[in-house]
Write a protein that holds these residues in place. Structure first.
Motif, PDB file in Angstrom:
ATOM      1  N   GLU A  83       0.827  -1.199   0.000  1.00  0.00           N
ATOM      2  CA  GLU A  83       0.000   0.000   0.000  1.00  0.00           C
ATOM      3  C   GLU A  83       0.868   1.259   0.000  1.00  0.00           C
ATOM      4  O   GLU A  83       0.561   2.243  -0.680  1.00  0.00           O
ATOM      5  CB  GLU A  83      -0.927  -0.013   1.213  1.00  0.00           C
ATOM      6  CG  GLU A  83      -1.984   1.054   1.190  1.00  0.00           C
ATOM      7  CD  GLU A  83      -2.969   0.876   2.321  1.00  0.00           C
ATOM      8  OE1 GLU A  83      -4.171   1.055   2.062  1.00  0.00           O
ATOM      9  OE2 GLU A  83      -2.559   0.552   3.462  1.00  0.00           O
ATOM     10  N   GLU A  84       1.970   1.211   0.731  1.00  0.00           N
ATOM     11  CA  GLU A  84       2.898   2.336   0.762  1.00  0.00           C
ATOM     12  C   GLU A  84       3.529   2.557  -0.619  1.00  0.00           C
ATOM     13  O   GLU A  84       3.639   3.694  -1.089  1.00  0.00           O
ATOM     14  CB  GLU A  84       3.993   2.071   1.798  1.00  0.00           C
ATOM     15  CG  GLU A  84       4.924   3.226   2.028  1.00  0.00           C
ATOM     16  CD  GLU A  84       5.926   2.922   3.127  1.00  0.00           C
ATOM     17  OE1 GLU A  84       7.112   3.246   2.924  1.00  0.00           O
ATOM     18  OE2 GLU A  84       5.524   2.379   4.172  1.00  0.00           O
ATOM     19  N   ILE A  85       3.926   1.487  -1.288  1.00  0.00           N
ATOM     20  CA  ILE A  85       4.483   1.588  -2.639  1.00  0.00           C
ATOM     21  C   ILE A  85       3.440   2.169  -3.592  1.00  0.00           C
ATOM     22  O   ILE A  85       3.747   3.046  -4.405  1.00  0.00           O
ATOM     23  CB  ILE A  85       4.971   0.209  -3.127  1.00  0.00           C
ATOM     24  CG1 ILE A  85       6.158  -0.260  -2.287  1.00  0.00           C
ATOM     25  CG2 ILE A  85       5.341   0.248  -4.612  1.00  0.00           C
ATOM     26  CD1 ILE A  85       6.547  -1.713  -2.504  1.00  0.00           C
ATOM     27  N   LEU A  86       2.210   1.703  -3.483  1.00  0.00           N
ATOM     28  CA  LEU A  86       1.119   2.211  -4.322  1.00  0.00           C
ATOM     29  C   LEU A  86       0.900   3.699  -4.082  1.00  0.00           C
ATOM     30  O   LEU A  86       0.810   4.481  -5.035  1.00  0.00           O
ATOM     31  CB  LEU A  86      -0.172   1.441  -4.039  1.00  0.00           C
ATOM     32  CG  LEU A  86      -1.428   1.945  -4.732  1.00  0.00           C
ATOM     33  CD1 LEU A  86      -1.351   1.697  -6.237  1.00  0.00           C
ATOM     34  CD2 LEU A  86      -2.661   1.279  -4.159  1.00  0.00           C
ATOM     35  N   ASN A  87       0.834   4.119  -2.835  1.00  0.00           N
ATOM     36  CA  ASN A  87       0.596   5.527  -2.512  1.00  0.00           C
ATOM     37  C   ASN A  87       1.730   6.420  -3.001  1.00  0.00           C
ATOM     38  O   ASN A  87       1.482   7.520  -3.496  1.00  0.00           O
ATOM     39  CB  ASN A  87       0.379   5.704  -1.010  1.00  0.00           C
ATOM     40  CG  ASN A  87      -0.938   5.116  -0.553  1.00  0.00           C
ATOM     41  OD1 ASN A  87      -1.872   4.978  -1.333  1.00  0.00           O
ATOM     42  ND2 ASN A  87      -1.019   4.742   0.705  1.00  0.00           N
ATOM     43  N   GLU A  88       2.963   5.951  -2.875  1.00  0.00           N
ATOM     44  CA  GLU A  88       4.104   6.720  -3.389  1.00  0.00           C
ATOM     45  C   GLU A  88       4.009   6.880  -4.899  1.00  0.00           C
ATOM     46  O   GLU A  88       4.263   7.957  -5.436  1.00  0.00           O
ATOM     47  CB  GLU A  88       5.420   6.031  -3.032  1.00  0.00           C
ATOM     48  CG  GLU A  88       5.790   6.127  -1.582  1.00  0.00           C
ATOM     49  CD  GLU A  88       7.007   5.286  -1.229  1.00  0.00           C
ATOM     50  OE1 GLU A  88       7.606   4.670  -2.141  1.00  0.00           O
ATOM     51  OE2 GLU A  88       7.350   5.232  -0.042  1.00  0.00           O
ATOM     52  N   HIS A  89       3.636   5.817  -5.580  1.00  0.00           N
ATOM     53  CA  HIS A  89       3.505   5.863  -7.041  1.00  0.00           C
ATOM     54  C   HIS A  89       2.384   6.819  -7.456  1.00  0.00           C
ATOM     55  O   HIS A  89       2.563   7.628  -8.359  1.00  0.00           O
ATOM     56  CB  HIS A  89       3.224   4.464  -7.586  1.00  0.00           C
ATOM     57  CG  HIS A  89       3.069   4.432  -9.068  1.00  0.00           C
ATOM     58  ND1 HIS A  89       4.142   4.427  -9.924  1.00  0.00           N
ATOM     59  CD2 HIS A  89       1.961   4.418  -9.846  1.00  0.00           C
ATOM     60  CE1 HIS A  89       3.701   4.407 -11.174  1.00  0.00           C
ATOM     61  NE2 HIS A  89       2.386   4.393 -11.147  1.00  0.00           N
ATOM     62  N   LEU A  90       1.244   6.721  -6.774  1.00  0.00           N
ATOM     63  CA  LEU A  90       0.113   7.598  -7.106  1.00  0.00           C
ATOM     64  C   LEU A  90       0.437   9.055  -6.817  1.00  0.00           C
ATOM     65  O   LEU A  90       0.051   9.942  -7.583  1.00  0.00           O
ATOM     66  CB  LEU A  90      -1.140   7.161  -6.349  1.00  0.00           C
ATOM     67  CG  LEU A  90      -1.708   5.805  -6.741  1.00  0.00           C
ATOM     68  CD1 LEU A  90      -2.879   5.441  -5.841  1.00  0.00           C
ATOM     69  CD2 LEU A  90      -2.111   5.760  -8.206  1.00  0.00           C
ATOM     70  N   ALA A  91       1.165   9.321  -5.743  1.00  0.00           N
ATOM     71  CA  ALA A  91       1.564  10.697  -5.416  1.00  0.00           C
ATOM     72  C   ALA A  91       2.511  11.229  -6.476  1.00  0.00           C
ATOM     73  O   ALA A  91       2.401  12.382  -6.898  1.00  0.00           O
ATOM     74  CB  ALA A  91       2.207  10.755  -4.037  1.00  0.00           C
TER      75      ALA A  91
END
Length: 70
Positions: free
Chosen positions: A46-54
């Motif tokens: 989820e952290e990797i996903l959020n970093e990518h989306l940001a």
């Protein structure tokens, strides 16, 4: 690095999936099998996903100068 030990899924595979259009944890779980066994990898993924989306949001908001060719 391996994010999901149960299914041998790396952070690189997660990022590649996001580059191909995955935008949610539901899609990552469905398409990669992430967090379908013990679930310990969910927060890291989820952290990797959020970093990518940001990062994608920042790229979209940056002004792009036109390129003129002669």
């Amino acid at each position: 690095m391996i994010v999901c030990v149960c299914n041998n899924i790396s952070d690189r595979e997660i990022r590649q999936a996001m580059e191909l259009g995955i935008t949610s944890m539901e899609e990552l779980c469905r398409d990669l099998g992430l967090a379908t066994c013990c679930g310990q990898c969910f927060s890291c993924a989820e952290e990797i996903l959020n970093e990518h989306l940001a990062g994608a949001a920042i790229e979209e908001t940056q002004l792009k100068r036109p390129v003129f060719t002669n």
